[in-house]
Scaffold this motif. Structure first.
Motif, mmCIF file in Angstrom:
data_model
loop_
_atom_site.group_PDB
_atom_site.id
_atom_site.type_symbol
_atom_site.label_atom_id
_atom_site.label_comp_id
_atom_site.label_asym_id
_atom_site.label_seq_id
_atom_site.Cartn_x
_atom_site.Cartn_y
_atom_site.Cartn_z
ATOM 1 N N LYS A 67 9.593 6.708 -6.697
ATOM 2 C CA LYS A 67 8.331 6.676 -5.935
ATOM 3 C C LYS A 67 7.124 6.758 -6.871
ATOM 4 C CE LYS A 67 8.449 8.022 -1.139
ATOM 5 N NZ LYS A 67 9.466 7.055 -0.864
ATOM 6 N N THR A 68 7.141 7.767 -7.739
ATOM 7 C CA THR A 68 6.012 7.947 -8.654
ATOM 8 C C THR A 68 5.901 6.737 -9.584
ATOM 9 O OG1 THR A 68 6.565 10.268 -8.589
ATOM 10 C CG2 THR A 68 4.963 9.629 -10.239
ATOM 11 N N HIS A 71 4.230 3.981 -7.638
ATOM 12 C CA HIS A 71 2.802 4.284 -7.442
ATOM 13 C C HIS A 71 1.989 3.961 -8.675
ATOM 14 C CE1 HIS A 71 3.504 7.383 -4.021
ATOM 15 N NE2 HIS A 71 3.580 6.125 -3.631
ATOM 16 N N ASN A 72 2.587 4.174 -9.833
ATOM 17 C CA ASN A 72 1.833 4.002 -11.079
ATOM 18 C C ASN A 72 2.016 2.635 -11.721
ATOM 19 O OD1 ASN A 72 0.496 6.634 -11.516
ATOM 20 N ND2 ASN A 72 2.596 7.358 -11.347
ATOM 21 N N SER A 105 7.765 2.860 -0.959
ATOM 22 C CA SER A 105 6.927 3.602 -1.929
ATOM 23 C C SER A 105 5.599 2.914 -2.223
ATOM 24 C CB SER A 105 7.665 3.762 -3.262
ATOM 25 O OG SER A 105 8.938 4.290 -3.078
ATOM 26 N N MET A 106 5.545 1.587 -2.063
ATOM 27 C CA MET A 106 4.344 0.888 -2.555
ATOM 28 C C MET A 106 3.152 1.060 -1.613
ATOM 29 S SD MET A 106 5.747 -2.943 -2.140
ATOM 30 C CE MET A 106 5.164 -3.979 -0.834
ATOM 31 N N GLU A 107 1.986 1.220 -2.264
ATOM 32 C CA GLU A 107 0.770 1.437 -1.477
ATOM 33 C C GLU A 107 -0.302 0.414 -1.778
ATOM 34 O OE1 GLU A 107 -0.024 5.466 -2.536
ATOM 35 O OE2 GLU A 107 1.239 6.270 -0.928
ATOM 36 N N GLU A 108 -0.154 -0.245 -2.931
ATOM 37 C CA GLU A 108 -1.122 -1.285 -3.322
ATOM 38 C C GLU A 108 -0.346 -2.523 -3.694
ATOM 39 O OE1 GLU A 108 -4.391 -0.232 -6.144
ATOM 40 O OE2 GLU A 108 -3.256 1.657 -6.151
ATOM 41 N N THR A 138 1.492 -3.800 3.003
ATOM 42 C CA THR A 138 0.976 -3.870 1.623
ATOM 43 C C THR A 138 1.269 -5.260 1.046
ATOM 44 O OG1 THR A 138 1.677 -1.570 1.452
ATOM 45 C CG2 THR A 138 1.006 -2.655 -0.602
#
Ligand code: UDX
Length: 425
Positions: A67-68, A71-72, A105-108, A138
């Motif tokens: 997840k992290t 995100h990154n 997990s993806m937000e962008e 997304t």
């Protein structure tokens, strides 16, 4: 980079080396622990140094937390395993699981790139999976970017590729991929995703076909008194043929060729085509191991209670990889026929011990010669060229060398009083 196997780890570390920030993810916490403690889960020349350097430069990190990592990241590579199932069709469950985890997990905007070797059309399934499991709409793209890394020279292959194949469906994805690979200054082939997926299968199948061609030719050479090495050198000088992948021997192994060929035959079958040519490539490859056993029997007669020294176990030099190594089947057959086998490999002993039962492992190459009735060369490690033949001969019961990789020079071996057997010469 999701998946830290040979492909994921090498690609991830090399992406960091060419200037990117890379997070390598794996669900195997032992592997991540090993990497975080500065150790390597595999042996690959040059890779350990790059990993150390990049971790120190804070451009490479390892985690189990997908997840992290998502995100990154702007780009997310899927490099998880696609192991063969019953009929050779690849198991895509790991790819699907990762796609689902990415989706939730993806937000962008995210570019998701398939790096694992997968059947044609897998990009569509990845797309569908992400659409289904991402509830927030997304934006994302899916690209296909097959790898052509050879074990043992993976770092060099990454940094100096003949070509980079990128299968994309949008300009945004195409631009991102070109930017990622820009530092390599290598030729980039942009295709649609299905074609990129097939380029990988077709390339590996073609290379395996070249090897099987050389092996079939070796049989004819042996029967006719010709030397396959001289024949393939003469052929290879024709630019249309090329000199590489024409070395005859005991056949190809490793985790890619056998698995990918099976998978490609299966994929073609699913698509309605019986790729008989590739079935024969496989048959010839399997046959080479049996022919090698017969060759040994042709000089030793019975194998019962014969002492056999084996030099080289890994599927090729400069790797500790034992997966589908021809040595496994050859040794199993020798043991089955009652021979005592002593073996040595410069790097693959630890892995070999776990999968080859009933033989003695020696800590030095010379020790396999002790009381041996024959020496077999199964992997062309360059250190075997330096072996002191006079010393070896003194320790052997009968001085015979059977060179499964056509690595040694017959005249030199014979000058030392050995009987020399190669493949196709
Ligand atoms: C292969 C492909 O080369 C690579 O592009 C792909 O990404 C993964 O599969 P790899 O399996 O690491 O790479 O090994 P490779 O160097 O291609 O050799 C494969 C096998 O073929 C080895 O067992 C080798 O001994 C054998 N081989 C190769 C031959 O028997 N004769 C040859 O002329 C060349």
């Amino acid at each position: 980079m999701i998946g830290t196997g040979y492909v994921g780890l090498t690609t991830g570390a090399c992406f960091a080396k060419i200037g990117h920030e890379v997070i390598c993810v794996d669900n195997d916490s032992n592997k991540i622990e090993t990497l975080n403690s500065g150790k390597m889960p595999i042996y690959e020349p040059g890779l350990h140094d790059i990993v150390k350097e990049m971790v120190t430069a804070h451009r490479l990190s390892f985690t189990t937390d997908i997840k992290t990592a998502v995100h990154n990241s702007t780009v997310c590579f899927i490099a998880v395993g696609t192991p063969p199932r019953g009929k050779g069709e690849p198991d895509l469950a790991y790819v699907e699981n990762v796609a689902r985890e990415i989706a939730t997990s993806m937000e962008e905007y995210l570019l998701i790139v398939e790096k694992s070797t997968v059947p044609v059309q897998t990009h569509k399934w990845i797309r569908t999976t992400i659409e289904r499991y991402n509830r927030t709409g997304t934006p994302f793209d899916v690209a296909s970017n097959p790898e052509f890394l050879r074990e043992g020279s993976a770092v060099n292959d990454f940094l100096n590729p003949d070509r980079i194949v990128i299968g994309v469906e949008s300009d945004r994805a195409s631009d991102l991929m070109k930017e990622i690979y820009k530092p390599l200054n290598a030729p980039i082939v942009i295709t649609d995703s299905a074609s990129a997926e097939l380029i990988k299968h077709a390339s590996n199948a073609f290379l395996a076909m070249k090897i099987s061609f050389a092996n079939a030719l070796a049989v004819v050479c042996e029967a006719s008194g010709a030397d396959v090495h001289q024949v393939t050198c003469g052929m290879g000088m024709d630019k249309r043929i090329g000199p590489s992948f024409l070395d005859a021997g005991i056949g190809y192994g490793g985790f890619c060729f056998p698995k990918d060929l099976r998978a490609f035959i299966h994929i073609a079958e699913e698509l309605g085509y019986d790729f008989k040519l590739l079935r024969e490539v496989e048959n010839i490859n399997n046959e080479m191991k049996l022919r090698f056993i017969r060759k040994i029997q042709s000089v030793l007669w019975n194998l019962q209670n014969k002492n056999i020294g084996v030099l080289g176990l890994s599927f090729k030099p400069d790797t500790d990889d034992m997966r589908f190594a021809p040595s496994i089947d050859i040794i199993a057959e020798l043991v089955h026929k009652g021979a005592h086998v002593r073996a040595y490999d410069p790097k693959a002993m630890e892995r070999a011990r776990k999968i080859i039962p009933g033989i003695e492992f020696c800590s030095k190459a010379e020790d396999v010669a002790e009381d041996a009735d024959i020496l077999l060369l199964l992997t062309e490690w360059s250190e075997f060229k330096q072996l002191d033949l006079t010393k070896l001969k003194k320790r052997m019961r009968v001085p015979i060398i059977c060179d499964g990789r056509n690595m040694l020079k017959r005249t030199e071996i014979e000058k030392q009083g050995f009987t020399y057997l190669g493949v196709g010469r």
